[in-house]
Scaffold this motif. Structure first.
Motif, PDB file in Angstrom:
ATOM      1  N   PHE A 426       0.628  -1.388   0.348  1.00  0.00           N
ATOM      2  CA  PHE A 426      -0.180   0.272   0.071  1.00  0.00           C
ATOM      3  C   PHE A 426       0.297   1.222  -0.048  1.00  0.00           C
ATOM      4  CE2 PHE A 426      -2.057   3.836   3.068  1.00  0.00           C
ATOM      5  CZ  PHE A 426      -3.374   3.585   1.745  1.00  0.00           C
ATOM      6  N   PHE A 427       1.938   0.881   0.879  1.00  0.00           N
ATOM      7  CA  PHE A 427       3.010   2.462   0.785  1.00  0.00           C
ATOM      8  C   PHE A 427       3.581   2.481  -0.417  1.00  0.00           C
ATOM      9  CE2 PHE A 427       2.094   2.543   5.681  1.00  0.00           C
ATOM     10  CZ  PHE A 427       1.666   4.222   5.373  1.00  0.00           C
ATOM     11  N   ALA A 428       4.236   1.405  -0.753  1.00  0.00           N
ATOM     12  CA  ALA A 428       5.062   1.417  -2.097  1.00  0.00           C
ATOM     13  C   ALA A 428       3.972   2.076  -3.214  1.00  0.00           C
ATOM     14  CB  ALA A 428       5.367   0.518  -2.497  1.00  0.00           C
ATOM     15  N   LEU A 429       3.067   1.690  -3.542  1.00  0.00           N
ATOM     16  CA  LEU A 429       1.818   2.546  -4.466  1.00  0.00           C
ATOM     17  C   LEU A 429       1.827   3.812  -3.306  1.00  0.00           C
ATOM     18  CD1 LEU A 429      -0.849   2.389  -6.386  1.00  0.00           C
ATOM     19  CD2 LEU A 429      -1.950   1.739  -4.683  1.00  0.00           C
ATOM     20  N   SER A 430       1.584   4.681  -2.910  1.00  0.00           N
ATOM     21  CA  SER A 430       1.276   5.891  -2.277  1.00  0.00           C
ATOM     22  C   SER A 430       2.761   6.420  -2.133  1.00  0.00           C
ATOM     23  CB  SER A 430       1.295   5.637  -0.678  1.00  0.00           C
ATOM     24  OG  SER A 430      -0.358   5.131  -0.283  1.00  0.00           O
ATOM     25  N   GLY A 431       3.711   5.967  -2.886  1.00  0.00           N
ATOM     26  CA  GLY A 431       5.294   7.209  -3.390  1.00  0.00           C
ATOM     27  C   GLY A 431       4.570   6.835  -4.766  1.00  0.00           C
ATOM     28  N   VAL A 432       4.548   6.226  -5.484  1.00  0.00           N
ATOM     29  CA  VAL A 432       4.874   6.351  -6.806  1.00  0.00           C
ATOM     30  C   VAL A 432       3.484   7.616  -7.230  1.00  0.00           C
ATOM     31  CG1 VAL A 432       3.434   5.393  -8.716  1.00  0.00           C
ATOM     32  CG2 VAL A 432       4.792   4.058  -7.309  1.00  0.00           C
ATOM     33  N   ILE A 433       2.277   7.010  -6.401  1.00  0.00           N
ATOM     34  CA  ILE A 433       0.519   8.394  -6.281  1.00  0.00           C
ATOM     35  C   ILE A 433       1.332  10.373  -6.213  1.00  0.00           C
ATOM     36  CG2 ILE A 433      -1.283   9.143  -5.982  1.00  0.00           C
ATOM     37  CD1 ILE A 433      -1.992   5.761  -5.277  1.00  0.00           C
ATOM     38  N   ILE A 434       1.978   9.670  -5.178  1.00  0.00           N
ATOM     39  CA  ILE A 434       3.008  10.773  -4.504  1.00  0.00           C
ATOM     40  C   ILE A 434       3.673  11.810  -5.281  1.00  0.00           C
ATOM     41  CG2 ILE A 434       3.954  12.593  -2.695  1.00  0.00           C
ATOM     42  CD1 ILE A 434       2.511   9.716  -0.848  1.00  0.00           C
ATOM     43  N   ALA A 435       4.752  10.806  -6.076  1.00  0.00           N
ATOM     44  CA  ALA A 435       6.148  11.730  -6.771  1.00  0.00           C
ATOM     45  C   ALA A 435       5.545  12.199  -7.940  1.00  0.00           C
ATOM     46  CB  ALA A 435       7.177  10.418  -6.352  1.00  0.00           C
ATOM     47  N   ILE A 436       5.028  11.582  -8.737  1.00  0.00           N
ATOM     48  CA  ILE A 436       4.801  11.958 -10.053  1.00  0.00           C
ATOM     49  C   ILE A 436       4.419  13.224 -10.254  1.00  0.00           C
ATOM     50  CG2 ILE A 436       3.174  11.026 -12.396  1.00  0.00           C
ATOM     51  CD1 ILE A 436       3.217   8.160 -11.733  1.00  0.00           C
ATOM     52  N   PRO A 437       3.115  13.746  -9.309  1.00  0.00           N
ATOM     53  CA  PRO A 437       3.063  15.439 -10.065  1.00  0.00           C
ATOM     54  C   PRO A 437       4.105  16.006 -10.007  1.00  0.00           C
ATOM     55  CG  PRO A 437       1.202  14.148  -8.758  1.00  0.00           C
ATOM     56  CD  PRO A 437       2.284  13.440  -8.978  1.00  0.00           C
ATOM     57  N   GLY A 438       4.831  15.876  -8.945  1.00  0.00           N
ATOM     58  CA  GLY A 438       5.548  16.869  -8.585  1.00  0.00           C
ATOM     59  C   GLY A 438       6.524  16.680  -9.570  1.00  0.00           C
ATOM     60  N   LEU A 439       6.923  15.671 -10.338  1.00  0.00           N
ATOM     61  CA  LEU A 439       7.356  16.151 -11.152  1.00  0.00           C
ATOM     62  C   LEU A 439       7.492  16.635 -12.291  1.00  0.00           C
ATOM     63  CD1 LEU A 439       8.966  11.854 -10.865  1.00  0.00           C
ATOM     64  CD2 LEU A 439      10.772  14.038 -10.279  1.00  0.00           C
ATOM     65  N   LEU A 440       6.247  16.043 -12.487  1.00  0.00           N
ATOM     66  CA  LEU A 440       5.067  17.190 -13.609  1.00  0.00           C
ATOM     67  C   LEU A 440       4.804  17.820 -14.080  1.00  0.00           C
ATOM     68  CD1 LEU A 440       1.969  14.686 -14.187  1.00  0.00           C
ATOM     69  CD2 LEU A 440       4.106  15.100 -15.973  1.00  0.00           C
ATOM     70  N   TYR A 441       4.934  18.861 -12.442  1.00  0.00           N
ATOM     71  CA  TYR A 441       4.886  20.438 -12.236  1.00  0.00           C
ATOM     72  C   TYR A 441       6.788  20.696 -12.432  1.00  0.00           C
ATOM     73  CZ  TYR A 441       4.686  25.177  -9.410  1.00  0.00           C
ATOM     74  OH  TYR A 441       4.859  26.072  -9.818  1.00  0.00           O
ATOM     75  N   ASN A 442       7.444  20.363 -11.842  1.00  0.00           N
ATOM     76  CA  ASN A 442       8.991  20.515 -12.287  1.00  0.00           C
ATOM     77  C   ASN A 442       8.734  21.089 -14.152  1.00  0.00           C
ATOM     78  OD1 ASN A 442      11.003  20.982 -10.563  1.00  0.00           O
ATOM     79  ND2 ASN A 442       9.827  19.235  -9.534  1.00  0.00           N
ATOM     80  N   PHE A 443       8.190  20.309 -14.207  1.00  0.00           N
ATOM     81  CA  PHE A 443       8.923  20.087 -16.258  1.00  0.00           C
ATOM     82  C   PHE A 443       8.044  21.314 -16.977  1.00  0.00           C
ATOM     83  CE2 PHE A 443      10.903  16.717 -15.287  1.00  0.00           C
ATOM     84  CZ  PHE A 443      11.759  16.496 -16.093  1.00  0.00           C
ATOM     85  N   PHE A 444       6.205  21.172 -16.337  1.00  0.00           N
ATOM     86  CA  PHE A 444       5.479  21.993 -16.531  1.00  0.00           C
ATOM     87  C   PHE A 444       4.614  23.003 -16.268  1.00  0.00           C
ATOM     88  CE2 PHE A 444       5.206  17.564 -18.639  1.00  0.00           C
ATOM     89  CZ  PHE A 444       5.679  18.055 -20.123  1.00  0.00           C
ATOM     90  N   GLY A 445       4.669  23.775 -14.971  1.00  0.00           N
ATOM     91  CA  GLY A 445       4.056  24.007 -13.722  1.00  0.00           C
ATOM     92  C   GLY A 445       4.824  25.085 -13.869  1.00  0.00           C
ATOM     93  N   SER A 446       3.146  26.143 -13.424  1.00  0.00           N
ATOM     94  CA  SER A 446       3.776  27.626 -13.241  1.00  0.00           C
ATOM     95  C   SER A 446       3.294  28.192 -12.412  1.00  0.00           C
ATOM     96  CB  SER A 446       3.437  28.621 -14.233  1.00  0.00           C
ATOM     97  OG  SER A 446       3.592  29.799 -14.629  1.00  0.00           O
ATOM     98  N   SER A 447       3.410  29.517 -11.742  1.00  0.00           N
ATOM     99  CA  SER A 447       3.277  30.359 -10.840  1.00  0.00           C
ATOM    100  C   SER A 447       3.283  32.002 -11.345  1.00  0.00           C
ATOM    101  CB  SER A 447       3.811  29.710  -9.445  1.00  0.00           C
ATOM    102  OG  SER A 447       3.251  28.888  -9.038  1.00  0.00           O
ATOM    103  N   GLU A 448       2.535  31.891 -12.242  1.00  0.00           N
ATOM    104  CA  GLU A 448       2.661  33.322 -12.634  1.00  0.00           C
ATOM    105  C   GLU A 448       1.891  33.810 -12.388  1.00  0.00           C
ATOM    106  OE1 GLU A 448       5.739  35.124 -12.365  1.00  0.00           O
ATOM    107  OE2 GLU A 448       6.471  32.982 -12.373  1.00  0.00           O
TER     108      GLU A 448
END
Length: 474
Positions: A426-448
């Motif tokens: 359960f916690f291994a799956l949770s780690g994947v769920i938590i990490a992927i959006p963070g990586l996406l924000y680094n490539f495509f995110g903005s706060s402007e």
């Protein structure tokens, strides 16, 4: 800056009381019922020093409780708060624009406090009554978060948002205090008083909120002229003094907005998983008493708040130098509270039966989530202060769904047979769920600041052109 400091304190304590109510059941349930393995109460780590008043066998712990619930029923009780918590997130933001955050945040919290007082009676009557009460708490309480974003947008200058939004982590202090406090109540008086005492504390907060909070600086009767001018002048270019039409199409086709929503899912899954499952995990692992479980479940939320304060000052200082963009500093914070936290959560559950390592990684995993105030929680206000409450409504819907799903995902892995291996999956799956959006924000995110923050009626082409030019210059 007395008025702003007072507002920070009341928002801080308001979120503390809000989370006190939403998680009081998470610790109370340890004394109400026990998790099972093959129909028996269990201790996953064979530890003869378990300090619950239990009969301990080779791997079996027998404890008499008021209720005998299956894992699926426990999941329903723990997850029911979030079943409809999403439903009033967006309406809550819209209602805050119409009636003010004072009214919406205050009354939604008041309803949660009142329902807490009824929980013991409903639980003894029928598990369905308890579940319905929790559903109603979550439903009405869904208006709280988006409404406060409306308040923040109208009270806080852009370069001070990270510091002010640390008030939202009154939620963490609420959890940090509630777990050990309720553990003490369990030891002294039993689980019903967990609901009575926390509900009464919330009622006291509501009186202070209703008497001292105002929706805008100009409405505050005791704000100094210097503070009023400072706030209003800093918000002139980003926050409209009139209610603007919501540019729905622009919002829903904005890529940075959708990336920000994915981050809310990530941090929501991490927070609700740790907050909801930690007490049960610790009692299954080590057989600790409710008081000890409350202490070790609560301390990480306290360090989370302290970390958020330190990081928010650092982030605002970086922005003040002018060398780093708002997007850059938000990416730093977001990476910490997603990717780094995911690694720590996985490390937690693979630490086996070593209490030092388990609690050490739990402490670190919750601590780094404090980066959310200077990262994910600030992004929606960054993108559009004028529509911050509306964006937070969408954000709230996304962020609370994990709270509804997480207990059932865990129930799927355990299936009334709690083992260390099933929790690891359960916690291994949770780690994947938590990490992927963070990586996406680094490539495509903005706060402007987005162009649609100041929509201009299409019927006024001259104004539209002028606004377009000024936006481009910015």
């Amino acid at each position: 800056m007395r008025a702003t400091v007072s507002l920070w304190f009341l928002v801080f304590t308001g979120f503390a009381c809000n989370y006190m109510i939403r998680i009081n059941l998470n610790i109370a349930i340890v004394d109400m019922t026990t998790a099972k393995s093959g129909g028996r109460s269990i201790l996953m780590c064979n530890n003869s020093k378990a300090d619950l008043n239990l009969t301990v066998g080779k791997d079996v712990v027998v404890k008499k409780t008021d209720f005998e619930w299956k894992d699926s029923e426990r999941a329903s009780v723990l997850g029911s708060f979030y079943w409809l918590h999403w439903a009033l997130q967006l309406p809550g933001g819209l209602l805050a624009r119409q009636f003010g955050a004072k009214c919406i945040f205050g009354l939604s919290n008041l309803f949660m406090f009142a329902m807490s007082l009824l929980m013991p009676v409903l639980a003894r009557w029928d598990i369905k009554g308890l579940i319905v009460a929790r559903v109603l708490q979550g439903f009405v309480g869904g208006m709280a978060w988006p409404s406060v974003h409306h308040l923040t947008a109208h009270w806080v200058p852009p370069n001070k948002r990270s510091k002010f939004i640390t008030a939202y982590l009154g939620s963490s202090i609420g959890v940090a205090i509630t777990f050990p406090f309720c553990g003490f109540i369990l030891e002294m008086w039993g689980w019903p008083y967990v609901f009575y005492v926390t509900g009464a504390i919330g009622m006291v907060w509501f009186l202070a909120w209703w008497l001292l909070v105002y929706d805008t600086p100009s409405q505050h009767p005791y704000i100094s002229e210097v503070e009023l001018v400072h706030i209003t002048s800093s918000l002139t270019d980003v926050v409209s003094s009139t209610k603007l039409p919501i540019p729905w199409r622009a919002v829903l086709t904005c890529l940075p907005f959708w990336i920000a929503l994915s981050i809310q899912w990530s941090t929501g899954w991490a927070l609700h998983t740790l907050m909801t499952q930690t007490p049960t995990y610790l009692v299954l692992m080590f057989g600790w008493s409710p008081e000890k479980i409350g202490l070790w479940s609560g301390i990480p939320h306290f360090t989370r708040f302290l970390f958020s304060l330190v990081l928010s000052f650092a982030i605002d200082s970086l922005m003040a130098t002018g060398k780093y963009s708002r997007t850059c500093v938000r990416k730093i914070s977001t990476t910490i509270c997603t990717v780094v936290q995911a690694l720590l959560i996985v490390a937690l559950v693979y630490s086996g039966c070593d209490p030092f390592l388990v609690n050490g990684f739990l402490l670190l995993a919750m601590t780094v989530s404090g980066a959310s105030t200077s990262g994910p929680l600030s992004i929606m206000v960054d993108l559009s202060p004028n529509f911050a409450s509306v964006l937070q409504g969408f954000s709230g819907i996304t962020g609370v769904i994990p709270g509804m799903i997480s207990p059932f995902v865990l129930s799927y892995f355990t299936n009334d047979n709690n083992t260390l291996e099933s929790w690891q999956h359960f916690f291994a799956l949770s780690g994947v769920i938590i990490a992927i959006p963070g990586l996406l924000y680094n490539f495509f995110g903005s706060s402007e600041l987005q162009p649609w923050n100041n929509p201009i009626p299409a019927s006024d082409p001259e104004t539209t052109a002028t606004n377009g030019n000024s936006t481009a210059k910015k």
